[in-house]
Every structure is written in structure tokens, then in C-alpha cells.
Design an enzyme around this catalytic site. Structure first.
Site, mmCIF file in Angstrom:
data_model
loop_
_atom_site.group_PDB
_atom_site.id
_atom_site.type_symbol
_atom_site.label_atom_id
_atom_site.label_comp_id
_atom_site.label_asym_id
_atom_site.label_seq_id
_atom_site.Cartn_x
_atom_site.Cartn_y
_atom_site.Cartn_z
ATOM 1 N N ALA A 247 0.823 -1.215 0.000
ATOM 2 C CA ALA A 247 0.000 0.000 0.000
ATOM 3 C C ALA A 247 0.857 1.266 0.000
ATOM 4 O O ALA A 247 1.922 1.267 0.626
ATOM 5 C CB ALA A 247 -0.908 -0.003 1.222
ATOM 6 N N ASP A 266 -0.251 -6.440 2.337
ATOM 7 C CA ASP A 266 0.060 -5.350 3.269
ATOM 8 C C ASP A 266 -0.584 -5.718 4.594
ATOM 9 O O ASP A 266 -1.672 -6.297 4.623
ATOM 10 C CB ASP A 266 -0.471 -4.016 2.764
ATOM 11 C CG ASP A 266 0.231 -2.841 3.425
ATOM 12 O OD1 ASP A 266 1.093 -2.212 2.781
ATOM 13 O OD2 ASP A 266 -0.076 -2.555 4.605
ATOM 14 N N CYS A 361 13.153 3.287 0.355
ATOM 15 C CA CYS A 361 13.328 4.707 -0.036
ATOM 16 C C CYS A 361 14.130 5.398 1.061
ATOM 17 O O CYS A 361 13.722 6.411 1.603
ATOM 18 C CB CYS A 361 11.981 5.386 -0.251
ATOM 19 S SG CYS A 361 10.833 5.239 1.117
HETATM 20 C C1 LIG Z 1 7.241 1.278 2.126
HETATM 21 S S1 LIG Z 1 5.522 1.559 2.123
HETATM 22 C C2 LIG Z 1 5.059 0.702 0.738
HETATM 23 C C3 LIG Z 1 4.841 1.577 -0.521
HETATM 24 C C4 LIG Z 1 4.251 0.796 -1.657
HETATM 25 N N1 LIG Z 1 5.036 -0.391 -1.970
HETATM 26 C C5 LIG Z 1 4.062 1.604 -2.938
HETATM 27 O O1 LIG Z 1 4.880 1.533 -3.856
HETATM 28 O O2 LIG Z 1 3.054 2.329 -3.034
HETATM 29 C C6 LIG Z 1 5.046 0.795 3.599
HETATM 30 C C7 LIG Z 1 3.862 -0.180 3.683
HETATM 31 O O3 LIG Z 1 4.375 -1.357 4.331
HETATM 32 C C8 LIG Z 1 3.337 -1.917 5.124
HETATM 33 N N2 LIG Z 1 3.984 -2.850 6.074
HETATM 34 C C9 LIG Z 1 4.834 -2.547 7.090
HETATM 35 N N3 LIG Z 1 5.246 -3.669 7.721
HETATM 36 C C10 LIG Z 1 4.652 -4.703 7.092
HETATM 37 C C11 LIG Z 1 4.683 -6.121 7.275
HETATM 38 N N4 LIG Z 1 5.399 -6.683 8.242
HETATM 39 N N5 LIG Z 1 3.940 -6.890 6.433
HETATM 40 C C12 LIG Z 1 3.201 -6.334 5.466
HETATM 41 N N6 LIG Z 1 3.124 -4.998 5.243
HETATM 42 C C13 LIG Z 1 3.844 -4.194 6.050
HETATM 43 C C14 LIG Z 1 2.657 -0.722 5.740
HETATM 44 O O4 LIG Z 1 1.344 -1.039 6.172
HETATM 45 C C15 LIG Z 1 2.703 0.282 4.580
HETATM 46 O O5 LIG Z 1 1.485 0.236 3.859
#
Ligand SMILES: C[S@@+](CC[C@H](N)C(=O)[O-])C[C@H]1O[C@@H](n2cnc3c(N)ncnc32)[C@H](O)[C@@H]1O
Length: 429
Positions: A247, A266, A361
Site C-alpha cells: 500500500a 500489506d 526509499c
Molecule cells: C514502504 S511503504 C510501501 C509503498 C508501496 N510499496 C508503494 O509503492 O506504493 C510501507 C507499507 O508497508 C506496510 N507494512 C509494514 N510492515 C509490514 C509487514 N510486516 N507486512 C506487510 N506490510 C507491512 C505498511 O502497512 C505500509 O502500507
């Protein structure tokens, strides 16, 4: 007593939320009641004013300190924020002095800082007279980067490069767009430039929803650097790919647009709703799974995994200037632990010969090259497949010696820079 809702009163509330309550800028802006009450132009100004103040906070605070004989008492913290907003307008946004000063005095009045009205007026009048010369003589790069970023960045990239990064980060970033079909076809309607990496760039930004092609889902907003990791997977047509930590879904959209069979994972069901909305707008499909990616496993091993790991996001200061002041080295160490576990989990999801692109990032080496080097040294059954410059628009400066992607905010600086992304391409042995 809170009276009028104006662009400046909203910007003041945003500063209070970020700096006094340590709430991230994005969370503060999301659903901010006052912001919603403003006209489009005022809403844009409130955002730019708050963001500019945070981008230039080191410079602004050094000037305020120089203008004051003694520090303000803690209960007058709001007065300092009002001064900060005033200086940002006078010195960095080109607001006419009378408008910047009068509105600051009004804010002091509305916020019951009546006793400080004259003080606010005097400091800002002085800032108008002396500020431009003083600001020009400041070491802006050093002042706007706190120690916890300045020192490790200098060690990793060299001071000259860090100064270039800081220069780019001091300004509003352009609007970057990823197109589902042929980006060249959308350059003219969007009044955008086609970058060598394939993204479109609108230097002046603009109200995203009213741009041509938004409603029909022809494109989505995505920083030029953020669009690169998916490309590193090569041709994904018909391939099974998991997008971990998906997300709001920029990379899910890219994968679906490229013809992959995507499972987007996510841990936040709420944030997955945004992925679903983005997919629906752009007419793409993906399986959405609300789960912790550390525990989730596919029924059959996958062709590829894109792991966009949660990180300190220090490569995105252009858009998230709050990060410099809210995060600290302890956050980086904690995140690196999670990233290690996620990379190990991703390794268990792919078939032998399958591919993983690990990306963050962040500009911190602990979350990037050092983490991957350590994971390989610890025996994760993965091998680097070096990235070639031709895969990223021929921009050789984006590729590290080890063959990883290492974009810096000062890359494409003459066009407005790009986010700092790290990505390694790994193949399962
Ligand atoms: C780095 S951003 C991702 C951006 C996305 N990939 C994009 O390009 O739009 C962080 C996301 O990682 C999710 N997240 C964090 N820890 C996680 C985990 N252990 N398992 C799954 N999702 C996770 C968060 O809920 C957040 O939505």
C-alpha cells in the site's frame, strides 16, 4: 480562542501537530478539518507553507535565535511557530512583507498571544530588512540537515554530494507520473517532460485529480525513482509476483500494468483499501491480502517477489521534510531488523531461479547495501544479479559498484531531482 480558518492558521496547526506532537506530516494532512474548509488555492498555500517551513527549519530557527535577546518561554511555543511561518514566507516564498507580517500579527491575536503581538511584528520587520542577506550567508545545507542525517550521509556519499542533496531537498519537488501505456503519448496532454527513465514529470505540479487522464485511470502519481524497482524484474508478463508491503499500491499498479499475476500483501487492511481504489480507477486486477509479510507464504513458490520494505524513508525528504526532525538513528536500527526478517521471508516465497527485488526509499546504508551484503554473508540462498545502466534509462550514476540501484535526491537535479531509493536484484539459488 480559535477564530478564523485561514491558510496560515491551518499551516500553524500543521506545524504544531508535527513539531509539538511528533505526528507525521502525511497523517496530519490526511483528513485535516481546517484544510478541507479552504479554497483550492489556500489549501495549496497552507501545504507549501508548512512544508517549506519544515524544509528550511534549521535556517529559520538559526535566524530567529539571532533576532531574539532571550529565548521564548515554553508556554509561548506557538509564538515561535508563528515566527517560523513568517520567516518562511518572507525569505523563501516571496510573500510581500506586509502580508507576511500582518497575518502573523493576526495569528498571534487569534491565538491569545496578544502580549506578543508587538514582538512578532518587530522580529518579522527586522527579518524583512536583514533576513535576505543573513540567509544568503548561512550554510543552508548544514543547518537544514540534523546531525543524525548529516554525518552518516557524508560518510556514505561524501560531503559535496550531501550538499547537492540538501540543495535539491530545500525546494518543492515536481509531480512525477507513471503511465499504464505509452508515456510519450501523455507528455503533451499532461504538459510533462518524458524522463530518460520512462516517467513523466510536470515541473509545476498541479491539482492531480483535474489533470487529463486521471478519471479514466490512464496514469498514477509515482516518483521517478520509486518507478524503477519494478522495472528491475524484467518482463513479468504472466509471471506470479508478490508485492510485499504494497500500500498505497504504486508498484502493484506497475506490476499489473506489465501483465504480472500480482498478489499484493500489506499488513494494514485499511491501507489495502487504497490499493483496491487505485486498481479500480486504473482498471487493473490483483489479489489483495491483508497479512504480515513475515508470516505469509504462497501456496506454490512464486516467480518473483518485490519487497518494498518499510524504512526510515530518509530518501523522501523532498516530500516528507518532517522525517528529518521526527525520526532518529534508533528508528533505523529497528527498521533494519524488520527488513532482515522480511528479506528472509521473501526468500522462502520464490522458486529456485526466482527473483527478488529488495528496495527501500532510504539513504541509510544500514537499510540498503549493508543489509543485503550481511544477508548474503549470513548464507541466505540468494545471489546478486547486477543491474545495468540501460535498465534505468542509461543513467550510469544510479548504479553502484556492486550493481545495485542507488538513486540520490540530487540525481537529475537540473530537472528537480528524484527520491533516494536503494534496490538490489537477487536470484534464489
Ligand atoms: C514502504 S511503504 C510501501 C509503498 C508501496 N510499496 C508503494 O509503492 O506504493 C510501507 C507499507 O508497508 C506496510 N507494512 C509494514 N510492515 C509490514 C509487514 N510486516 N507486512 C506487510 N506490510 C507491512 C505498511 O502497512 C505500509 O502500507
Amino acid at each position: 480562542m480559535r477564530m478564523r480558518v485561514t491558510a496560515r492558521s491551518v499551516a500553524l496547526e500543521i506545524l504544531e501537530s508535527v513539531l509539538d506532537r511528533s505526528r507525521p506530516l502525511d497523517d496530519t494532512l490526511d483528513g485535516h478539518a481546517g484544510l478541507g474548509q479552504l479554497e483550492d488555492r489556500d489549501r495549496a498555500f497552507a501545504r507549501v507553507l508548512a512544508a517549506t517551513t519544515l524544509r528550511r527549519l534549521g535556517q529559520i530557527d538559526a535566524l530567529i535565535t539571532g533576532f531574539m535577546e532571550k529565548p521564548l518561554p515554553p508556554k509561548a511555543r506557538g509564538v515561535k511557530h508563528i515566527l517560523r511561518l513568517g520567516l518562511a514566507q518572507l525569505l523563501f516564498l516571496g510573500t510581500p512583507a506586509h502580508a507576511a507580517v500582518d497575518t502573523a500579527v493576526d495569528l498571534a491575536k487569534d491565538r491569545d498571544y496578544t502580549a506578543h503581538k508587538k514582538f512578532v511584528n518587530a522580529v518579522l520587520r527586522r527579518a524583512d530588512r536583514e533576513g535576505p542577506a543573513l540567509a544568503a550567508a548561512q550554510d543552508a545545507a548544514r543547518l537544514n540537515l540534523p546531525d543524525w542525517l548529516w554525518h552518516p550521509w557524508c560518510a556514505a556519499f561524501g560531503e559535496e554530494t550531501v550538499r547537492q542533496i540538501a540543495t535539491v531537498q530545500a525546494f518543492e519537488p515536481p509531480l512525477d507520473i507513471s503511465v499504464a501505456g505509452d508515456p510519450a503519448a501523455w507528455a503533451e496532454p499532461l504538459e510533462a517532460e518524458l524522463l530518460p527513465t520512462g516517467s513523466l514529470r510536470r515541473p509545476g505540479g498541479g491539482a492531480v485529480r483535474s489533470l487529463p487522464g486521471f478519471d479514466e485511470g490512464a496514469w498514477w502519481v509515482q516518483d521517478a525513482a520509486a518507478a524503477l524497482p519494478v522495472r528491475l524484474l524484467g518482463d513479468v508478463t504472466g509471471r506470479t509476483v508478490a508485492d510485499l508491503c504494497a500500500a498505497p499500491g504504486g508498484k502493484t499498479l506497475q506490476l499489473a500494468a506489465a501483465g504480472a499475476k500480482v498478489t499484493a500483501i500489506d499488513r494494514s487492511a485499511k491501507r489495502l483499501e487504497r490499493v483496491a481504489a487505485n486498481l479500480a480507477r486504473c482498471h487493473f486486477e490483483a489479489e489483495l491480502v491483508a497479512a504480515d509479510a513475515q508470516a505469509w507464504r504462497p501456496e506454490t513458490p512464486l516467480d518473483a517477489v518485490l519487497l518494498d520494505a518499510p524504512c526510515s524513508a530518509t530518501g523522501t525528504l523532498r516530500r516528507h521534510p518532517d522525517i528529518a526532525w521526527l525520526k532518529h538513528p534508533g528508528d533505523v536500527a529497528k527498521l533494519a531488523d524488520l527488513q532482515r526478517r522480511l528479506l528472509a521471508a521473501a526468500t522462502e516465497m520464490v522458486r529456485p531461479g526466482g527473483m527478488i527485488v529488495y528496495c527501500v526509499c532510504s539513504l541509510q546504508p544500514e537499510e540498503g547495501a549493508a543489509l543485503v551484503d550481511q544477508a548474503l554473508a549470513d548464507g541466505l540462498p540468494l545471489q546478486r544479479r547486477p543491474i545495468a545502466a540501460e535498465e534505468v534509462g542509461g543513467l550510469a550514476e544510479l548504479i553502484s559498484e556492486a550493481g545495485d540501484l542507488r538513486t540520490l535526491p540530487c540525481h537529475l537535479a537540473d530537472k528537480g531531482g528524484m527520491d533516494g531509493f536503494y534496490a538490489a536484484r537477487l536470484v534464489r539459488r
